[in-house]
Design an enzyme around this catalytic site. Sequence first.
Site, PDB file in Angstrom:
ATOM      1  N   SER A  70      47.258  23.523  19.063  1.00  0.00           N
ATOM      2  CA  SER A  70      45.817  23.305  19.074  1.00  0.00           C
ATOM      3  C   SER A  70      45.426  22.440  17.875  1.00  0.00           C
ATOM      4  O   SER A  70      45.880  22.688  16.755  1.00  0.00           O
ATOM      5  CB  SER A  70      45.057  24.632  18.995  1.00  0.00           C
ATOM      6  OG  SER A  70      43.677  24.396  18.769  1.00  0.00           O
TER       7      SER A  70
ATOM      8  N   ASN B 208      49.067  20.288  25.157  1.00  0.00           N
ATOM      9  CA  ASN B 208      47.746  20.760  24.760  1.00  0.00           C
ATOM     10  C   ASN B 208      46.740  19.605  24.841  1.00  0.00           C
ATOM     11  O   ASN B 208      47.041  18.558  25.405  1.00  0.00           O
ATOM     12  CB  ASN B 208      47.807  21.327  23.343  1.00  0.00           C
ATOM     13  CG  ASN B 208      46.884  22.499  23.130  1.00  0.00           C
ATOM     14  OD1 ASN B 208      45.734  22.456  23.532  1.00  0.00           O
ATOM     15  ND2 ASN B 208      47.378  23.553  22.491  1.00  0.00           N
TER      16      ASN B 208
ATOM     17  N   GLY C  91      41.144  16.772  30.253  1.00  0.00           N
ATOM     18  CA  GLY C  91      40.582  16.201  31.472  1.00  0.00           C
ATOM     19  C   GLY C  91      41.284  14.930  31.909  1.00  0.00           C
ATOM     20  O   GLY C  91      42.378  14.591  31.441  1.00  0.00           O
TER      21      GLY C  91
ATOM     22  N   GLY D 247      44.794  16.661  32.883  1.00  0.00           N
ATOM     23  CA  GLY D 247      44.220  15.660  33.770  1.00  0.00           C
ATOM     24  C   GLY D 247      44.414  15.882  35.244  1.00  0.00           C
ATOM     25  O   GLY D 247      44.171  14.972  36.051  1.00  0.00           O
TER      26      GLY D 247
ATOM     27  N   ASN E 139      42.558  22.399  16.490  1.00  0.00           N
ATOM     28  CA  ASN E 139      41.327  22.923  15.906  1.00  0.00           C
ATOM     29  C   ASN E 139      41.533  24.035  14.885  1.00  0.00           C
ATOM     30  O   ASN E 139      40.582  24.622  14.399  1.00  0.00           O
ATOM     31  CB  ASN E 139      40.401  23.409  17.026  1.00  0.00           C
ATOM     32  CG  ASN E 139      40.066  22.289  17.996  1.00  0.00           C
ATOM     33  OD1 ASN E 139      39.729  21.186  17.577  1.00  0.00           O
ATOM     34  ND2 ASN E 139      40.185  22.564  19.296  1.00  0.00           N
ATOM     35  N   THR E 140      42.794  24.334  14.565  1.00  0.00           N
ATOM     36  CA  THR E 140      43.117  25.263  13.489  1.00  0.00           C
ATOM     37  C   THR E 140      43.889  24.485  12.430  1.00  0.00           C
ATOM     38  O   THR E 140      44.965  23.960  12.717  1.00  0.00           O
ATOM     39  CB  THR E 140      43.973  26.441  14.002  1.00  0.00           C
ATOM     40  OG1 THR E 140      43.207  27.201  14.942  1.00  0.00           O
ATOM     41  CG2 THR E 140      44.395  27.347  12.860  1.00  0.00           C
TER      42      THR E 140
ATOM     43  N   ASN F 188      36.732  19.893  22.887  1.00  0.00           N
ATOM     44  CA  ASN F 188      36.399  21.172  22.255  1.00  0.00           C
ATOM     45  C   ASN F 188      37.000  21.237  20.863  1.00  0.00           C
ATOM     46  O   ASN F 188      38.046  20.656  20.590  1.00  0.00           O
ATOM     47  CB  ASN F 188      36.881  22.346  23.122  1.00  0.00           C
ATOM     48  CG  ASN F 188      38.273  22.824  22.750  1.00  0.00           C
ATOM     49  OD1 ASN F 188      38.454  23.568  21.783  1.00  0.00           O
ATOM     50  ND2 ASN F 188      39.283  22.365  23.502  1.00  0.00           N
TER      51      ASN F 188
ATOM     52  N   PHE G 277      40.198  28.763  18.211  1.00  0.00           N
ATOM     53  CA  PHE G 277      40.760  30.079  18.531  1.00  0.00           C
ATOM     54  C   PHE G 277      39.721  31.196  18.373  1.00  0.00           C
ATOM     55  O   PHE G 277      40.010  32.264  17.809  1.00  0.00           O
ATOM     56  CB  PHE G 277      41.972  30.399  17.650  1.00  0.00           C
ATOM     57  CG  PHE G 277      43.248  29.673  18.015  1.00  0.00           C
ATOM     58  CD1 PHE G 277      43.363  28.932  19.169  1.00  0.00           C
ATOM     59  CD2 PHE G 277      44.353  29.765  17.171  1.00  0.00           C
ATOM     60  CE1 PHE G 277      44.549  28.278  19.490  1.00  0.00           C
ATOM     61  CE2 PHE G 277      45.542  29.119  17.481  1.00  0.00           C
ATOM     62  CZ  PHE G 277      45.641  28.367  18.640  1.00  0.00           C
TER      63      PHE G 277
ATOM     64  N   LYS H 246      54.004  25.821  23.469  1.00  0.00           N
ATOM     65  CA  LYS H 246      53.023  24.833  23.922  1.00  0.00           C
ATOM     66  C   LYS H 246      52.909  23.732  22.882  1.00  0.00           C
ATOM     67  O   LYS H 246      52.593  24.006  21.720  1.00  0.00           O
ATOM     68  CB  LYS H 246      51.659  25.490  24.154  1.00  0.00           C
ATOM     69  CG  LYS H 246      50.633  24.551  24.801  1.00  0.00           C
ATOM     70  CD  LYS H 246      49.427  25.305  25.299  1.00  0.00           C
ATOM     71  CE  LYS H 246      48.491  24.397  26.080  1.00  0.00           C
ATOM     72  NZ  LYS H 246      47.371  25.139  26.689  1.00  0.00           N
TER      73      LYS H 246
END
Length: 354
Positions: free
Chosen positions: A174, A237, A259, A288, A176-177, A111, A115, A208
Amino acid sequence: MLSVLSSLATPALRLLDPEQAHTLAIRALALGIAPRAPEPDHPALGVTALGRRFSNPIGLAAGFDKNAAAGPALLRLGFGFVETGTVTPLPQAGNPKPRIFRLTEDRAVINRLGFNNAGLAVYLRNLRRLSGRTIPLGANVGINKEGADPVRDYPALIEAVGPLADYAVINVSSPNTPGLRGLQSEGQLRAILKAVGTVANRPPILVKVAPDLSRDGLAAVVETCVEEGVQGLIVGNTTISRPAGLKSPHARETGGLSGEPLRALSTTMLARASLLARGRLVLIGTGGISTGRDVLTKIQAGASLVQLYTAFVYHGPALIPRLKTELLAALRDERIAAVQDAVGTRAQQLAEQA
């Protein structure tokens, strides 16, 4: 009837675009279309951590219910705890679509959502609906992509969610930021935690972290968290790495991988964090998990609690009772009386794997 609907929903939803499927799942749960846990948890599964009693160690990770919109249904599925968010001060749309990719052949997801959430005001309104909950609830907080000031925003978020949650998580990992993972550096993390430390009546605070931290980076995070009064770490994460052997045509998409391919990396990082923390931090292991044996391995690596995300997306609510049954069987196989007795018992061994 609700159980039947829930069991049918997962394969049907997998026929849809991943983000459409997720949106529909949240709407269904918000309407109450979900089974109820069939029976109380076995006493051997109970864990005491963060000043709370958890009837089992298996929780739902942040990212599934970003706005706490499906809280009542999620809280009765049989999880030991549920973590909502990540919430940011202001609403934001996130990154351009498509931004979720199923790696079905690998039992994984990539992904790059960024956020996406409805903002703090909506989140708080939804949290207030959960005041009568019977299991612990976590609130995961982050910063907006634009206009953010981490030293200002994280304390404000903690102050807002604190009265409504059993613990709060500072998400600095994360991928993605832009720039967010840089907040894991010792100087920036310390500044954030010092500011958070000024918040009165704050709940237990966890940080995290990414599973991609170097050994030195992880050591610095652990010591900084201990010195600044943090209660725990979530390890970890999603990963920006791509383990060898991925089969899916989506494997090269950018974003965070979660995963089964993340299991070994995240477990190694968890065990290393456990050895570094030496009992000074509560650890939550994620990454996982798809079997009860996976749960036990995370606990033996040093986790008091674990979290699911991707396996829950693939298998739905039926996964939760299966994991608890398998975990009890794994405890019996190893002649371990209770989950709490297994915490950290294989950390040294697991810290050196792969």
